[in-house]
Design a protein around this motif. Structure first.
Motif, PDB file in Angstrom:
ATOM      1  N   VAL A   7       0.816  -1.211   0.000  1.00  0.00           N
ATOM      2  CA  VAL A   7       0.000   0.000   0.000  1.00  0.00           C
ATOM      3  C   VAL A   7       0.851   1.263   0.000  1.00  0.00           C
ATOM      4  O   VAL A   7       0.314   2.369  -0.104  1.00  0.00           O
ATOM      5  N   GLU A   8       2.187   1.100   0.118  1.00  0.00           N
ATOM      6  CA  GLU A   8       3.048   2.271   0.060  1.00  0.00           C
ATOM      7  C   GLU A   8       4.463   1.882  -0.333  1.00  0.00           C
ATOM      8  O   GLU A   8       4.883   0.733  -0.154  1.00  0.00           O
ATOM      9  N   TYR A  68       1.753   6.253  -1.938  1.00  0.00           N
ATOM     10  CA  TYR A  68       0.826   5.382  -1.222  1.00  0.00           C
ATOM     11  C   TYR A  68      -0.559   5.405  -1.858  1.00  0.00           C
ATOM     12  O   TYR A  68      -0.889   6.293  -2.632  1.00  0.00           O
ATOM     13  N   ARG A  69      -1.343   4.405  -1.477  1.00  0.00           N
ATOM     14  CA  ARG A  69      -2.714   4.320  -1.958  1.00  0.00           C
ATOM     15  C   ARG A  69      -3.644   4.797  -0.849  1.00  0.00           C
ATOM     16  O   ARG A  69      -3.476   4.456   0.318  1.00  0.00           O
ATOM     17  N   ASP A  70      -4.616   5.613  -1.223  1.00  0.00           N
ATOM     18  CA  ASP A  70      -5.651   6.092  -0.311  1.00  0.00           C
ATOM     19  C   ASP A  70      -6.984   5.904  -1.035  1.00  0.00           C
ATOM     20  O   ASP A  70      -7.462   6.803  -1.719  1.00  0.00           O
ATOM     21  N   THR A  71      -7.547   4.716  -0.894  1.00  0.00           N
ATOM     22  CA  THR A  71      -8.753   4.338  -1.630  1.00  0.00           C
ATOM     23  C   THR A  71      -9.947   5.185  -1.207  1.00  0.00           C
ATOM     24  O   THR A  71     -10.242   5.301  -0.022  1.00  0.00           O
ATOM     25  N   ASP A  72     -10.608   5.761  -2.177  1.00  0.00           N
ATOM     26  CA  ASP A  72     -11.809   6.540  -1.926  1.00  0.00           C
ATOM     27  C   ASP A  72     -12.954   5.588  -1.584  1.00  0.00           C
ATOM     28  O   ASP A  72     -13.311   4.722  -2.386  1.00  0.00           O
ATOM     29  N   VAL A  73     -13.509   5.744  -0.395  1.00  0.00           N
ATOM     30  CA  VAL A  73     -14.646   4.907   0.003  1.00  0.00           C
ATOM     31  C   VAL A  73     -15.887   5.752   0.277  1.00  0.00           C
ATOM     32  O   VAL A  73     -16.835   5.273   0.887  1.00  0.00           O
TER      33      VAL A  73
END
Length: 124
Positions: A7-8, A68-73
């Motif tokens: 994820v990063e 990094y990934r910051d998934t939109d939820v």
């Protein structure tokens, strides 16, 4: 069986390199974020491709780079309504969205523990 997601990525700038490997699985390029020395960068400062992040200008020598990934939820990838056809691929995508966000929360939680207790854990 549990699997670990990337994820990063952490890198250090050298003043010349502009392209950095990105092996983070993502659904939307907007889910990939970048910080330089802890400062979130605007998306105009870099481009995301399947396997790399390329800066418009090379990060300076010694600069801490975090990709990094910051998934939109805030919204499900697919929304279903009464009488609509439900495709397994859409359900799988919505489920993966939640799994991705969960993996990111685990990393954030681990970072908070290290910050609060130190890298060796609590003493006492």
């Amino acid at each position: 069986m549990a699997t670990t997601q990337t994820v990063e990525h952490l890198y250090t700038g050298n003043g010349t390199t502009t392209s950095f490997t990105n092996a983070i699985d993502y659904y939307n390029t907007n889910d990939i974020k970048v910080t330089l020395d802890g400062v979130l960068q605007p998306t105009s400062a870099y481009t995301v491709t399947t396997n790399s992040v390329t800066f418009t200008a090379a990060p300076t020598s010694g600069q801490a780079i975090r990709i990094y990934r910051d998934t939109d939820v805030d919204a499900a990838r697919f929304v279903f309504s009464d009488g609509s056809t439900i495709f397994s691929s859409h359900l799988n995508t919505n489920f993966k969205q939640l799994l991705d966000a969960d993996a990111e929360l685990h990393v954030k939680f681990d970072d908070l523990l290290v910050t609060a207790t130190g890298p060796a854990g609590p003493t006492g």
